[in-house]
Design a protein around this motif. Structure first.
Motif: not given
Length: 567
Positions: A361-369, A380-382, A429-440, A539-542
């Motif tokens: 998955n992806l996690a937000p980079c944060g800010g404008n970085a 990230s991973a989930s 669906i590889s880059l479908d951003q509605s699915l890519l972000f997983a909460p921590k 990354w969180g695959l657990a």
């Protein structure tokens, strides 16, 4: 009366035999810096007792193992006994912040547990950051005295440990990746018993050699201790007979190639039945994720027959790096040795059904970085769109929180099914951003004692399709079936093997595919379920399983040892 006395005498004799066959096996691990020379460079690594791999531990089923760990390294450390059931000894399982807080530099901890109902090849390794790259070794469990193997005894047993080598400090490699949000740097070499082999620079004399006698049979206890790569393995002009996987006996399977994922073990019989000479053994990665940077090099050792004068060993033809059909053929042809030692049948009644998606998955980079991961975000991973975070800022490990009934360290709301259903393995669906972000978060699944669980492990195509080795701490499971694409409950369930399925603690879930496993949670405590690619765990695959105490003292987690490390 006479019959009663006879039966009583037999029972006492059996008890005496059992007690006599059990021993206390004690070791000391000194974890400290070691300078070694590999690939033309001197590198400081973390190692146990000054060796790479670390010491081989040999016990018998029924023995109690006691290991005193003295941390003289600059890093936090824990040791995991990969595949050991840890019946009522979950405090010794070892994953950092899950069953214990880390052993700090300058401190020590004693692991003590009984080996019950298991025999075969397991291993031990660090379960802190990437230290298992160099902190690992074999754990060999022989049958009790007077018991035999369910196959002809080999002339000699030889541990073969595959490793992965970086011309860098592995802790720094991991931290640099986490800091930038990108995938960490790939390794520089693979190794066999710590040696890269003569295909690498400055390694002509750094090649593992196995000396054999023509006509003899050898048992190779193969362990994949590499961090991030599955490996193909062949020996030129020789077949191998698989007789066990993950310390569970298998129906003998003859093959000229094996595949072993990180965390898995495979016992094979090697008959030295070829003309006197020398033959390369070689391993190279099985790379299931297309386009993902990876170490594509080959490590090799040499099988040398007694009396050989050959100076040019024969080289095996290895499968292509992306040879999924060969990998799938090997994995799916393995079956359990039904009725063999320590065999247990598939539980009939299922108490909990789970469907668990696994992937990157992806996690937000944060800010404008802008981060170094895909789309400028963090890698990230989930599992089931929940990205697992170890409670490293807590004053308690998760098992301590369970034992003391303390809230706030973790929650028990890990979902049994994915929150959103989608076409899991469709590359579109590889880059479908509605699915890519997983909460921590630190979410676990709570189970009643002795629950039987059937779990579908479903790979996804998010960012990349890939084969994921999934390891369950504390338990073995039956692999009922595996296949490609999206799991079809109606049709794929017809493929279930209830007669002699393979039994494992680590399953390589097929690339763009699924696997169905079934297991019984007969041990109270906190048990980690995670991907055994070390790049994916941070990354969180657990997730983890909280297994409640049972109704009796013999099914209740005992108090922690007095020297349990504190956070």
């Amino acid at each position: 009366m006479g019959r009663f006395v006879f039966l009583q005498a037999c029972a006492l004799a059996l008890l005496a035999s059992s007690l006599a066959s059990a021993a206390i096996v004690e070791h000391s691990f000194n974890v400290q810096n070691l300078t070694v020379r590999r690939l033309c460079n001197e590198q400081v690594i973390t190692a146990v007792n000054g060796s790479l791999p670390g010491p081989t531990i040999r016990v018998r089923e029924g023995d109690t193992l006691v290991v005193h760990v003295f941390n003289k390294s600059p890093y936090n450390i824990t040791i995991h006994w990969h595949g050991v059931f840890q019946l009522l000894s979950g405090w010794a399982d070892g994953p950092e912040y899950v069953t214990q807080c880390p052993i700090r530099p300058g401190n020590s901890y004693t692991y003590k547990f009984k080996i019950t109902g298991q025999e075969g090849t397991l291993w031990w390794h660090a379960h802190s950051s990437w230290l298992r790259a160099t902190v690992h070794g074999a754990l060999i469990i022989h049958p009790r005295a007077g018991h035999s193997y369910p196959f002809p005894k080999a002339y000699k047993e030889v541990p073969i440990l595959f490793g992965e080598w970086w011309n860098a400090n592995v802790v720094d490699v991991e931290n640099e990746g986490l800091a930038t949000g990108a995938a960490p740097n790939i390794s520089d070499a693979f190794t066999i018993n710590g040696k890269p082999g003569d295909l690498y620079q400055c390694s002509q004399n750094d090649t593992y050699k196995l000396k054999v006698v023509q006509g003899k049979t050898y048992k190779l206890r193969i362990i994949n201790a590499a961090l991030n790569n599955q490996l193909f393995f062949k020996i030129a002009n020789h077949n191998m007979t698989v007789v066990a996987i993950d310390a569970s006996y298998a129906k003998p399977y003859v093959t000229d190639v094996i595949v072993v994922a990180p965390g898995q073990t495979t016992d094979v019989l090697l008959a030295a039945n070829q003309p006197v000479g020398s033959y390369y053994m070689a391993a190279r990665p099985y790379l299931s994720a297309p386009g993902v940077p990876a170490d594509n090099t080959t490590t090799r050792g040499i099988v040398v027959y007694e009396g050989s004068t050959s100076t040019t060993p024969l080289m095996p033809v290895l499968p292509a790096l992306n040879d999924t059909p060969t990998a799938n053929k090997f994995y799916t042809n393995l079956t359990g040795l039904a009725g063999g030692p320590h065999w247990f049948p598939v539980p009939n009644q299922v108490d909990e059904h789970m469907f668990v998606t696994i992937g990157v998955n992806l996690a937000p980079c944060g800010g404008n970085a802008t981060c170094g991961g895909p789309l400028g975000q963090r890698a990230s991973a989930s599992m089931n769109n929940e990205s697992f975070v170890l409670p490293s800022n807590s004053s308690l490990s998760m098992l301590q929180a369970f034992f003391l009934n303390v809230d706030g360290v973790y929650t028990t709301d890990f979902p049994s099914v994915p929150p959103v259903k989608f076409d899991y393995t469709n590359p579109n669906i590889s880059l479908d951003q509605s699915l890519l972000f997983a909460p921590k978060g630190t979410k676990v699944k709570k189970f009643k004692y002795n629950s039987t669980v059937e779990m579908v492990l479903q790979n996804t195509a998010l960012l990349a399709v890939e084969n994921h080795p999934i390891h369950l701490h504390g338990f073995n499971f039956h692999v009922l079936a595996q296949g490609f694409g999206n799991y079809d409950a109606v049709n794929d369930s017809k493929k279930f093997n209830f007669i002699n399925p393979q039994t494992r603690n680590t399953i390589a879930v097929p690339v763009g595919g699924w696997a169905v496993i079934r297991f019984q949670l007969n041990n109270p405590g906190m048990w980690l379920l995670h991907c055994h690619l070390d790049v994916h765990l941070p990354w969180g695959l657990a997730t983890a399983f909280e297994v409640e105490n049972g109704p009796t003292p013999s099914s209740t987690l005992p108090p922690p040892p007095a020297d349990l490390p504190q956070c």
